[in-house]
Design a protein around this motif. Structure first.
Motif, short mmCIF file in Angstrom:
data_model
loop_
_atom_site.label_atom_id
_atom_site.label_comp_id
_atom_site.label_asym_id
_atom_site.label_seq_id
_atom_site.Cartn_x
_atom_site.Cartn_y
_atom_site.Cartn_z
N GLY A 129 0.95 -1.20 0.02
CA GLY A 129 -0.08 0.04 -0.26
C GLY A 129 0.77 1.14 -0.11
N ASP A 132 2.06 1.60 -3.57
CA ASP A 132 1.05 2.40 -4.57
C ASP A 132 0.91 3.84 -4.30
N ARG A 133 0.91 4.09 -3.09
CA ARG A 133 0.50 5.64 -2.79
C ARG A 133 1.80 6.60 -3.07
#
Length: 255
Positions: A129, A132-133
């Motif tokens: 995550g 991804d950010r």
């Protein structure tokens, strides 16, 4: 075509001193444009200090990455105010420093992302995550990821997850160089672990006898840095600076 030199975990004074003897010849031999060094164990007794960080920067490191020992030396927390010294991206909000840095090379730039695994490690934010950010904010195709992780399966999985999205994923932390360098998805250079820079006849840089005694007898021992001949482990990543595509990845071992 450009070349990036990645130096595996530098261990202690001996590792720093040996790197100072060889780094210029290595850069000249491989025609290096950019240098990234993992320095999380560069201080005497492990961790990283202002002194050891400054030494690595003087030796030509454009960016220093770290790992689970990044905050080992509480008296050196202010080094993370610098743009060229990173701590893992997925540490909690509010921690000093940041997990991404940029190297401005004029007509192109390179982003370096420092990421940490969670298998057998601290319970940090999910590294997938976090990636991804951060990738949504990166405005260059040239992206190197130092994935500081214990489990080889976690490193392999991350490599495949980022295949085609970044220029290279290089693992650190285990201090043992792996022989699985490859290019994933015809784009992303990958190596499970770059290895270490420091005493070769050692247990991950530690003197052999206390390391053996700790495992054999289970009683407390004081680890000391091994005083044996050193070597340098790392990788050279060739990449197209316009597309961010890795065209070649080569392990290096210099004694």
């Amino acid at each position: 075509m450009k070349k990036l030199l990645f130096i595996g975990d530098v261990v202690g004074k001996n590792g720093c001193d040996f790197l100072s003897e060889r780094i210029y010849d290595i850069k000249k031999k491989h025609e290096i444009d950019i240098t990234v060094v993992n320095g999380e164990n560069s201080a005497q007794g492990n961790g990283i200090t202002k002194f050891s960080a400054d030494m690595l920067l003087r030796l030509g490191a454009d960016i220093i990455t770290t790992g689970n020992h990044c905050f080992k030396r509480r008296d050196s927390m202010d080094i993370y105010n610098r743009d060229n010294i990173l701590r893992p991206l997925n540490f909690p909000d509010g921690c000093p420093g940041k997990g991404i840095g940029y190297i401005d090379c004029g007509y192109y730039k390179v982003a370096v992302i420092n990421l940490m695994g969670t298998v057998y490690m601290e319970a940090l934010d999910n590294p997938y995550g976090a990636m991804d950010r951060i990738l949504e904010t990166v405005n260059t195709p040239n992206i190197l990821v130092d994935f500081h992780a214990e489990a080889t399966a976690e490193k392999k999985a991350m490599g495949y997850y980022l295949a085609g999205k970044v220029t290279a994923v290089i693992g650190t932390h285990t201090h043992v160089q792996t022989a699985d360098e490859t290019i994933l998805n015809e784009h992303t250079g990958y190596l499970t672990d770059a290895g270490m820079t420091g005493p070769e006849e050692s247990v991950l840089g530690v003197a052999v006898r206390p390391a053996v005694d700790k495992q054999r007898f289970k009683y407390p021992v004081r680890f000391t840095e091994a005083q044996t001949p050193c070597f340098i482990n790392g990788a050279v990543i060739s990449f197209d600076e316009k597309s961010g595509k890795c065209t070649k990845i080569e392990r290096i071992i210099d004694r």
